[in-house]
Design a protein around this motif. Sequence first.
Motif, PDB file in Angstrom:
ATOM      1  N   LEU A   1       0.808  -1.215   0.000  1.00 57.21           N
ATOM      2  CA  LEU A   1       0.000   0.000   0.000  1.00 57.21           C
ATOM      3  C   LEU A   1       0.848   1.275   0.000  1.00 57.21           C
ATOM      4  O   LEU A   1       0.326   2.362  -0.197  1.00 57.21           O
ATOM      5  CB  LEU A   1      -0.916   0.024   1.222  1.00 57.21           C
ATOM      6  CG  LEU A   1      -2.055  -0.988   1.237  1.00 57.21           C
ATOM      7  CD1 LEU A   1      -2.779  -0.920   2.569  1.00 57.21           C
ATOM      8  CD2 LEU A   1      -2.986  -0.732   0.095  1.00 57.21           C
ATOM      9  N   GLY A   2       2.147   1.148   0.226  1.00 59.55           N
ATOM     10  CA  GLY A   2       3.022   2.307   0.295  1.00 59.55           C
ATOM     11  C   GLY A   2       2.954   3.198  -0.933  1.00 59.55           C
ATOM     12  O   GLY A   2       2.736   4.409  -0.811  1.00 59.55           O
ATOM     13  N   PRO A   3       3.141   2.644  -2.139  1.00 57.89           N
ATOM     14  CA  PRO A   3       3.059   3.499  -3.328  1.00 57.89           C
ATOM     15  C   PRO A   3       1.673   4.114  -3.541  1.00 57.89           C
ATOM     16  O   PRO A   3       1.556   5.243  -4.030  1.00 57.89           O
ATOM     17  CB  PRO A   3       3.404   2.537  -4.478  1.00 57.89           C
ATOM     18  CG  PRO A   3       4.180   1.441  -3.843  1.00 57.89           C
ATOM     19  CD  PRO A   3       3.635   1.311  -2.461  1.00 57.89           C
ATOM     20  N   VAL A   4       0.632   3.395  -3.166  1.00 57.05           N
ATOM     21  CA  VAL A   4      -0.725   3.921  -3.327  1.00 57.05           C
ATOM     22  C   VAL A   4      -0.926   5.123  -2.411  1.00 57.05           C
ATOM     23  O   VAL A   4      -1.454   6.162  -2.815  1.00 57.05           O
ATOM     24  CB  VAL A   4      -1.776   2.822  -3.018  1.00 57.05           C
ATOM     25  CG1 VAL A   4      -3.180   3.390  -3.060  1.00 57.05           C
ATOM     26  CG2 VAL A   4      -1.624   1.656  -3.977  1.00 57.05           C
ATOM     27  N   VAL A   5      -0.493   4.990  -1.147  1.00 59.89           N
ATOM     28  CA  VAL A   5      -0.623   6.096  -0.206  1.00 59.89           C
ATOM     29  C   VAL A   5       0.258   7.261  -0.641  1.00 59.89           C
ATOM     30  O   VAL A   5      -0.160   8.418  -0.563  1.00 59.89           O
ATOM     31  CB  VAL A   5      -0.267   5.621   1.226  1.00 59.89           C
ATOM     32  CG1 VAL A   5      -0.226   6.785   2.187  1.00 59.89           C
ATOM     33  CG2 VAL A   5      -1.258   4.570   1.698  1.00 59.89           C
TER      34      VAL A   5
END
Length: 51
Positions: free
Chosen positions: A42-46
Amino acid sequence: MDVPLWFALVAVGYLGIKLIRPPWWLVVVLLLGGYLIAGSPLGPVVGAAVK
């Protein structure tokens, strides 16, 4: 004037803790949660949502 990002984060964090006085467990949960989310898929999405 150029201020390093780490210094700005430390200053804002220090002032936030001194002025708002959140409970320490909340500070720990937010820091740990942010660290875990940054290392997850989820890091890149956030990151994209924040930018």
